[in-house]
Design a protein around this motif. Structure first.
Motif, short mmCIF file in Angstrom:
data_model
loop_
_atom_site.label_atom_id
_atom_site.label_comp_id
_atom_site.label_asym_id
_atom_site.label_seq_id
_atom_site.Cartn_x
_atom_site.Cartn_y
_atom_site.Cartn_z
N TRP A 1 -24.40 -70.82 37.77
CA TRP A 1 -24.25 -70.19 36.45
C TRP A 1 -24.83 -68.78 36.42
O TRP A 1 -24.67 -68.08 35.42
CB TRP A 1 -24.96 -71.01 35.37
N LEU B 1 -36.80 -72.90 37.04
CA LEU B 1 -35.88 -71.99 36.35
C LEU B 1 -34.61 -72.75 35.98
O LEU B 1 -34.13 -73.58 36.75
CB LEU B 1 -35.58 -70.82 37.31
N ALA C 1 -32.23 -66.40 34.27
CA ALA C 1 -32.54 -66.03 35.66
C ALA C 1 -32.48 -64.52 35.84
O ALA C 1 -33.19 -63.96 36.68
CB ALA C 1 -31.55 -66.71 36.60
N GLU D 1 -35.80 -71.62 30.38
CA GLU D 1 -34.52 -72.24 30.04
C GLU D 1 -33.95 -71.52 28.81
O GLU D 1 -34.63 -71.43 27.79
CB GLU D 1 -34.74 -73.74 29.75
N ALA E 1 -21.66 -71.85 30.70
CA ALA E 1 -23.09 -71.86 31.00
C ALA E 1 -23.91 -72.15 29.74
O ALA E 1 -24.96 -72.79 29.80
CB ALA E 1 -23.51 -70.52 31.61
C1 LIG Z 1 -26.62 -78.37 34.63
S1 LIG Z 1 -28.04 -77.80 33.72
C2 LIG Z 1 -29.39 -78.13 34.85
C3 LIG Z 1 -30.68 -78.40 34.14
C4 LIG Z 1 -31.84 -78.87 35.02
N1 LIG Z 1 -32.23 -77.88 36.00
C5 LIG Z 1 -31.49 -80.18 35.72
O1 LIG Z 1 -31.49 -80.21 36.94
O2 LIG Z 1 -31.20 -81.16 35.02
C6 LIG Z 1 -27.81 -76.07 33.84
C7 LIG Z 1 -28.84 -75.29 33.00
O3 LIG Z 1 -28.74 -73.90 33.32
C8 LIG Z 1 -28.98 -73.18 32.14
N2 LIG Z 1 -28.45 -71.83 32.35
C9 LIG Z 1 -27.19 -71.39 32.17
N3 LIG Z 1 -27.10 -70.09 32.48
C10 LIG Z 1 -28.35 -69.68 32.88
C11 LIG Z 1 -28.91 -68.44 33.31
N4 LIG Z 1 -28.16 -67.35 33.44
N5 LIG Z 1 -30.23 -68.41 33.60
C12 LIG Z 1 -31.00 -69.51 33.51
N6 LIG Z 1 -30.51 -70.71 33.10
C13 LIG Z 1 -29.21 -70.79 32.79
C14 LIG Z 1 -28.28 -74.00 31.07
O4 LIG Z 1 -28.77 -73.70 29.78
C15 LIG Z 1 -28.60 -75.41 31.51
O5 LIG Z 1 -29.76 -75.93 30.91
#
Ligand SMILES: C[S@@+](CC[C@H](N)C(=O)[O-])C[C@H]1O[C@@H](n2cnc3c(N)ncnc32)[C@H](O)[C@@H]1O
Length: 246
Positions: free
Chosen positions: A112, A46, A91, A68, A10
């Motif tokens: 995640w 988010l 989150a 983020e 993540a």
């Molecule tokens: C695959 S990316 C998606 C980014 C964006 N929403 C998009 O659609 O392009 C996943 C994102 O989730 C974030 N992430 C990971 N764990 C998380 C958490 N527990 N709470 C919030 N964000 C988280 C990561 O840092 C990453 O930027």
């Protein structure tokens, strides 16, 4: 480092923010409109990453704040969308006041989070009757080169990180689901960069990552649908869920 560890995976995006921004898909307008109530004013995007969905929400006229955790991803978002307030946070610990937004979107990231903790926090920051929408882009595996590309980028990957029915808990109504089909136009050579933005590859030792990327190059050079084409269309389904705060 094992790439099986969910927390490490993540957090991995911090190391690949630029390749993520360069090649990951956006979201189609009809999917975004379905996911956010028309009457909403303030929307939290988010796990906003580099702002792929944030940009669409802003373009459609909502007032958007982003949360983020990755500094690298957030820096890309702020460079692209300086008018959007982007906060560090997760989150499970949202840096927003109680009842401060009308809608929450979370794209490509519900897998995640810790679902009970994330649901409780989203319920806390939503105003009465507010809506949450987990969203995923999923490549269409019925296209032969897409299935082969996917096999390469998940080779040796034991962690399940694809979309699934989000468990939103008792605070929300039963989630509704809708699917939107579209294609992303991408330079064929960028299929390598798209692969490099995947969390499994980001954390692989360099020699193993290079071996997988070499296999992507081989696929691009030899597959009849890709060979010699400057551009390609990547077929996606955007899978959207929405549920209201009870
Ligand atoms: C695959 S990316 C998606 C980014 C964006 N929403 C998009 O659609 O392009 C996943 C994102 O989730 C974030 N992430 C990971 N764990 C998380 C958490 N527990 N709470 C919030 N964000 C988280 C990561 O840092 C990453 O930027």
């Amino acid at each position: 480092m094992s790439t099986d560890d969910r927390a490490d995976r993540a957090a991995s995006f911090d190391r690949a923010a630029a390749v993520y921004q360069a090649t990951r898909p956006s979201y189609p307008e009809d999917a975004v409109r379905w996911s956010v109530p028309r009457e909403a004013r303030d929307v939290l995007d988010l796990a906003a990453g580099t702002g792929k969905l944030t940009e669409r929400l802003v373009a459609l006229g909502w007032h958007v704040v982003a949360v983020e955790p990755s500094d690298g991803m957030r820096a890309e978002l702020t460079a692209a969308l300086p008018e959007v307030e982007a906060f560090p946070g997760t989150a499970e610990h949202l840096p927003l006041a109680d009842a401060s937004v009308d809608a929450v979107t979370i794209a490509q990231a519900w897998h995640w989070v810790d679902p009970p903790a994330a649901s409780a926090e989203i319920a806390r920051v939503l105003r009465p009757g507010g809506q949450v929408a987990p969203i995923w882009n999923v490549r269409d595996q019925e296209v032969d080169w897409v299935a082969r590309w996917t096999e390469i980028v998940h080779r040796g990957d034991t962690l399940e990180t694809s979309y699934r029915d989000p468990e939103l808990g008792d605070r929300f109504t039963e989630p509704e689901h809708a699917t939107f089909r579209w294609t992303q136009r991408l330079r064929t050579a960028d299929l390598r960069t798209l692969a490099a933005s995947r969390s499994h590859l980001i954390l692989l030792p360099p020699d193993e990552r290079d071996a997988l990327l070499d296999d992507i190059d081989e696929l691009v050079a030899t597959h009849p649908d890709l060979r010699g084409s400057e551009w390609t269309e990547v077929p996606y389904r955007t899978e959207c869920y929405r549920a209201r705060l009870r």
